[in-house]
Design a protein around this motif. Structure first.
Motif, short mmCIF file in Angstrom:
data_model
loop_
_atom_site.label_atom_id
_atom_site.label_comp_id
_atom_site.label_asym_id
_atom_site.label_seq_id
_atom_site.Cartn_x
_atom_site.Cartn_y
_atom_site.Cartn_z
N LYS A 625 2.19 28.56 -0.70
CA LYS A 625 2.97 29.07 -0.72
C LYS A 625 4.00 28.36 -1.61
CE LYS A 625 2.59 31.63 3.67
NZ LYS A 625 3.14 31.75 5.00
N ILE A 626 4.97 29.07 -2.35
CA ILE A 626 5.90 28.71 -3.28
C ILE A 626 7.42 28.52 -2.50
CG2 ILE A 626 7.21 28.45 -5.51
CD1 ILE A 626 4.81 29.55 -6.71
N GLY A 627 7.96 27.33 -2.68
CA GLY A 627 9.33 27.37 -1.92
C GLY A 627 9.84 25.84 -1.94
N PHE A 628 11.08 25.55 -1.72
CA PHE A 628 11.77 24.15 -2.01
C PHE A 628 10.79 23.14 -1.16
CE2 PHE A 628 14.57 20.68 -1.74
CZ PHE A 628 14.75 20.27 -2.91
N PHE A 629 10.92 23.46 0.13
CA PHE A 629 10.20 22.48 1.07
C PHE A 629 8.61 22.55 1.23
CE2 PHE A 629 14.70 22.27 2.49
CZ PHE A 629 15.13 21.13 2.26
N ARG A 630 8.39 23.76 0.84
CA ARG A 630 6.64 23.89 0.93
C ARG A 630 5.92 23.22 0.12
NH1 ARG A 630 5.44 28.39 4.15
NH2 ARG A 630 7.45 29.91 4.93
N SER A 631 6.53 22.95 -0.85
CA SER A 631 5.87 22.10 -2.01
C SER A 631 6.43 20.98 -2.57
CB SER A 631 5.53 22.87 -3.10
OG SER A 631 6.74 23.58 -3.89
N LEU A 632 7.15 20.32 -1.83
CA LEU A 632 7.99 18.97 -1.95
C LEU A 632 7.05 17.84 -2.08
CD1 LEU A 632 11.01 17.94 -2.57
CD2 LEU A 632 11.11 17.39 -0.38
N SER A 633 7.10 17.07 -3.22
CA SER A 633 6.16 15.91 -3.45
C SER A 633 7.38 14.81 -3.60
CB SER A 633 5.34 15.91 -4.46
OG SER A 633 6.04 15.96 -5.68
N VAL A 634 6.92 13.74 -3.18
CA VAL A 634 7.79 12.53 -3.15
C VAL A 634 6.91 11.16 -3.84
CG1 VAL A 634 9.39 10.40 -1.99
CG2 VAL A 634 9.17 13.17 -1.35
N ASP A 635 7.73 10.58 -4.86
CA ASP A 635 6.81 9.43 -5.39
C ASP A 635 7.95 8.26 -5.74
OD1 ASP A 635 5.30 7.94 -6.89
OD2 ASP A 635 4.98 9.35 -8.63
N ALA A 636 7.54 7.18 -5.15
CA ALA A 636 8.34 6.06 -5.15
C ALA A 636 7.71 4.51 -5.30
CB ALA A 636 9.18 5.94 -3.72
N LYS A 637 8.12 3.99 -6.18
CA LYS A 637 7.36 2.80 -6.66
C LYS A 637 8.54 1.45 -6.87
CE LYS A 637 4.00 5.29 -9.25
NZ LYS A 637 4.80 6.53 -9.21
N VAL A 638 8.16 0.36 -6.65
CA VAL A 638 8.87 -0.96 -6.78
C VAL A 638 8.02 -1.89 -6.97
CG1 VAL A 638 9.06 -1.38 -4.28
CG2 VAL A 638 10.88 -2.36 -5.68
N ALA A 639 8.57 -2.99 -7.78
CA ALA A 639 7.77 -4.07 -8.25
C ALA A 639 8.88 -5.41 -8.22
CB ALA A 639 7.00 -4.05 -9.57
N LEU A 640 8.23 -6.43 -7.38
CA LEU A 640 9.20 -7.68 -7.53
C LEU A 640 8.11 -8.87 -8.22
CD1 LEU A 640 9.47 -6.18 -4.60
CD2 LEU A 640 11.22 -7.91 -4.41
N THR A 641 8.99 -9.51 -9.09
CA THR A 641 8.35 -10.81 -9.58
C THR A 641 8.87 -11.93 -10.03
OG1 THR A 641 7.35 -8.74 -11.15
CG2 THR A 641 6.61 -11.01 -11.83
N LYS A 642 8.42 -13.09 -9.75
CA LYS A 642 9.09 -14.25 -10.01
C LYS A 642 7.97 -15.24 -10.62
CE LYS A 642 12.64 -13.37 -7.63
NZ LYS A 642 14.22 -13.11 -7.91
N GLY A 643 8.71 -16.08 -11.53
CA GLY A 643 7.84 -17.07 -12.30
C GLY A 643 8.44 -18.16 -12.69
N GLN A 644 7.85 -19.54 -12.71
CA GLN A 644 8.26 -20.80 -13.29
C GLN A 644 7.15 -21.65 -14.18
OE1 GLN A 644 9.87 -22.82 -9.85
NE2 GLN A 644 12.05 -21.86 -10.37
N TYR A 645 7.73 -22.36 -14.79
CA TYR A 645 6.56 -23.25 -15.57
C TYR A 645 7.15 -24.77 -15.40
CZ TYR A 645 9.59 -23.39 -19.59
OH TYR A 645 10.57 -24.06 -20.58
N GLN A 646 6.38 -25.59 -15.78
CA GLN A 646 6.62 -26.90 -15.69
C GLN A 646 5.83 -27.71 -16.80
OE1 GLN A 646 4.44 -29.60 -13.02
NE2 GLN A 646 6.40 -30.68 -12.29
N ARG A 647 6.82 -28.42 -17.85
CA ARG A 647 6.40 -29.01 -19.00
C ARG A 647 5.46 -30.31 -18.38
NH1 ARG A 647 9.25 -27.28 -23.72
NH2 ARG A 647 10.88 -25.91 -23.25
N SER A 648 4.43 -30.62 -19.21
CA SER A 648 3.70 -31.80 -18.92
C SER A 648 4.50 -32.99 -19.02
CB SER A 648 2.47 -31.87 -19.93
OG SER A 648 2.89 -32.09 -21.12
#
Length: 763
Positions: A625-648
């Motif tokens: 059936k069609i209606g606001f809550f009858r066909s409500l979908s949710v999509d959530a994403k999150v990404a966390l990144t950390k990085g380092q380098y060291q010279r020789s």
């Protein structure tokens, strides 16, 4: 040219006029495609196709319905809406995807199994992704993490697998077509697209053509992102009067004058089926006007008289042209599978690509401008096959890639048009070639009917050769570059089904990146007056090892969860180092374009690490059936990144470049009687200057005050509706709050409030 609403209406009817009366109706909005896509067949995780839940890596998929609804101006903008790929921009005609802290030549672009990365892909920021028309795509798969076993060099951060639209063979002949026009207020732009397809039991054909006219970008006016006066705006621009440069006052500083460009794209596919075998041809092409490099046009310099003036009067990428022609053969397990074109048993593809890109720059007040022109021809050959060895599934294949690069340079008098030759080429001006050949194999076996064990390896032989003429720009003898290496990579992993459709995954993967001609032979003004890159003809491979742990679950076909962590170690990391002869305390200095500039070279002089975590949740409710809550979908994403380098030569760990702050997306969508309504938000956390890399690639100078990049969030609405069986409409209202903001490492601000309207006619 200013785009008016009348132009928009005229464009719609011109596009419609290309086609005949409706034959087959195809409404845009389908009911259950989100649910069905939870376990779709993916190509990126297995070059011949496989179910998503059994893939070992993190994968994000964008289907054709999503592509059509998003109506992104470019493919780079399409990826930015995933919430898991970060996109950097230096100009409107750009977009450089970042995957797990890797960017540009460390992320592999693939179109229908054909490598796009060539020998001149740089490690900084790339705009090549915009040469792939989103209107011609049937789907995009993003494979995060090492993809070198299946795809070879460059796949340290991941693989962007672009799938062109395709057609299944039909027992009865069918003709279909489409025409669309899209208006965008923030760019004052128009995008026209039209296509035609035909299929029967033996033949299928698809042609898609697009024309994009991007006007000057209008950024936001809300200052809640930063209160730094004038940040992100363009109060002036450079004009010419009486053969002289002058500053022109911009009446609307939120309009970034001089940022627009035009582009045309075409794609055609022809397939012929003989039993369970399919032979195909693919042609893809893209051509653009000059694309202004906006971040360079916004740079200032201090004259000897103490005046502040722009450094450049002109700086643009010359027409960026790409063409591809390919022949393929695929063999399927049955005629029925061949008709659908899904999961072949074996396939072979041979392709030739031509790339042409130039760079033109002229200093403010100078008469002569400099053009560097690079032409690349790339040949690729791929073979892949599945086989059954008892209880083991065995996949193996081979790849060969050859590149030939021709670099030239010349100067042009901006006022008279006079030209003269120059030796200031970007790459080796005598000759430059690369060749690689690889074999790979991968074994899969089900253990105890609920655990997939996978092991694979690839062996790659790589050669690169280049030489400078004796009359090169510096008059120096660089000699020749001659790299000859053979290197293995591997992958090993387990995918355990905890219960139906719930999987725990762990894998260990290695990846490599061969030093290309951009690394070996580039002459490049990285930062005017601060860093000039000269060739280093003796470089080795970059390599990485990654541990991935994740969980992926689908519950009752209605919601999906994916979460994971990873750790990547990088060896032989290429970084630029000042050139200091033995016994010198200071680097070599040269005068380049009037500025005394330190000389740097690329070297394998560092090691590094990248840690990250990601999570996504998607829920779809559908009860018929069609209606606001009858066909409500949710999509959530999150990404966390950390990085380092060291010279020789140092014990100090420093921030690695291309590491974005925390970012992601959140969205809700519902089906209503008059269409689908969607709200979504895109967000980014803040990043302090001390967490930026000192390489300059992160563009800390492009932040509001040079101390940190503030956090931001945009709120957006999308309405998708089928007006009739043949007419579809998409309305996007983006950045509703008209926020003036800039994404991490970008040299141009993001669009302000943007209303886009797309009308599509399909038959």
């Amino acid at each position: 040219m200013k785009i008016t609403f009348n132009h928009f209406i005229q464009g719609v009817f011109v596009a419609i006029g290309l086609f005949i009366q409706p034959l087959v109706a195809q409404p845009l909005d389908s009911s259950r495609s989100e649910i069905e896509s939870f376990d779709e067949v993916l190509i990126s995780a297995n070059r011949l196709g496989g179910q998503r839940r059994w893939a070992l890596g993190q994968i994000e998929s964008i289907d054709y319905k999503k592509i059509t609804a998003v109506q992104a101006p470019t493919t780079a903008d399409l990826l930015s809406q995933t919430g898991l790929v970060y996109v950097q921009k230096s100009q409107v005609g750009g977009g450089s995807p970042v995957m797990r802290g890797f960017e540009a030549s460390r992320v592999l672009l693939v179109l229908d199994g054909i490598r796009i990365n060539n020998a001149t892909f740089r490690a900084g920021h790339l705009q090549d992704l915009v040469t792939i028309d989103p209107q011609a795509l049937g789907g995009v798969e993003l494979y995060f993490g090492s993809g070198s076993t299946l795809y070879g060099s460059d796949a340290l951060g991941g693989v962007v697998y672009l799938k062109s639209r395709s057609l299944a063979f039909q027992e009865e002949a069918q003709i279909r077509g489409n025409a669309s026009a899209r208006y965008s207020s923030a760019f004052g732009s128009m995008v026209y697209s039209s296509g035609l397809s035909f299929s029967n039991d033996r033949w299928s054909f698809l042609g898609q053509f697009s024309r994009s006219n991007f006007g000057d970008l209008k950024t936001g006016s809300s200052r809640s992102y930063t209160d730094v006066e004038g940040f992100g705006m363009r109060p002036w621009y450079v004009g010419q009067t009486n053969a002289a440069d002058e500053l022109v006052w911009n009446e609307d500083p939120t309009r970034l004058v001089g940022s627009g460009y035009q582009q045309g794209d075409a794609l055609a596919k022809l397939n012929y089926r003989a039993g369970r075998h399919v032979v195909g041809a693919l042609i893809s092409a893209s051509a653009s006007s000059a694309i202004p490099r906006f971040d360079r046009l916004n740079q200032f310099s201090l004259t000897q008289a103490g005046e502040v003036k722009p450094k450049f009067a002109e700086w643009n990428y010359q027409p960026q042209n790409r063409s591809l022609a390919a022949l393929s053969w695929r063999s399927f397990g049955s005629e029925a599978a061949a008709r659908q074109g899904v999961q072949p048993i074996q396939q072979a593809t041979v392709a030739i690509q031509n790339f042409e890109v130039g760079r033109y720059s002229r200093r403010f007040g100078a008469d002569w401008g400099q053009t560097q022109l690079d032409k690349v021809r790339q040949l690729t050959l791929n073979f892949d096959r599945h086989a059954q060895l008892g209880s083991w599934k065995f996949q193996y294949g081979a790849e060969a890639v050859a590149n030939d690069v021709q670099s030239s340079a010349f100067q042009t008098n901006s006022w008279t048009g006079e030209q003269k030759s120059s030796k200031d080429t970007r790459y080796a001006d005598s000759f430059a070639t690369t060749f690689s050949a690889a074999l790979y194999g991968q074994l899969n076996k089900m253990l105890f009917e609920q655990t997939l064990f996978q092991v694979g390896a690839r062996l790659t032989h790589y050669q690169a050769q280049a030489a400078f003429t004796q009359g090169n720009f510096w008059g120096l003898d660089y000699g020749t570059a001659d790299v000859n290496t053979t290197a293995p990579v591997f992958n090993l992993g387990l995918n355990h089904e905890l219960k139906e459709n719930w999987h725990a995954k762990v894998s260990v993967n290695s990846a490599l990146r061969n030093p290309n001609l951009d690394d070996l032979t580039k002459l490049f003004e990285s930062q005017p007056g601060e860093k000039y890159i000269m060739p280093n003809t003796a470089l080795g491979n970059e390599s990485s090892q990654t541990i991935d742990v994740s969980i992926h679950g689908i519950q009752s076909g209605l919601w999906q969860v994916e979460a994971g962590v990873y750790h990547t170690r990088i060896k032989g990391l290429l970084i630029d180092q000042p050139v200091q002869p033995v016994g010198w305390n200071l680097p070599i200095m040269v005068v380049y374009r009037g500025l005394l500039t330190p000389v740097y070279q690329m070297t394998n002089a560092a090691q590094g690490w990248v840690n990250g975590a990601y999570a996504s949740f998607k829920r779809v409710v559908f009860d018929g059936k069609i209606g606001f809550f009858r066909s409500l979908s949710v999509d959530a994403k999150v990404a966390l990144t950390k990085g380092q380098y060291q010279r020789s030569d140092s014990a100090l760990w420093e921030p690695l470049d291309h590491i974005p702050p925390t970012y992601g997306s959140f969205g809700m969508k519902t089906r209503l009687p008059w269409g689908t309504l969607e709200y979504y938000a895109l967000f980014q956390g803040s990043k302090k200057a001390e967490d930026y890399s000192n390489s300059g690639e992160d563009n800390v100078g492009s932040t509001p005050d040079g101390t940190y990049n503030p956090s931001w969030m945009t709120h957006n609405l999308r309405w998708v509706t089928a007006i009739s069986s043949n007419w579809n409409c998409v309305i996007n209202l983006e950045n509703i709050s008209d926020l003036q903001y800039r994404t991490f490492a970008s040299g141009v601000s993001a669009p302000g409030r943007n209303l886009s309207l797309m009308l599509q006619y399909r038959f």
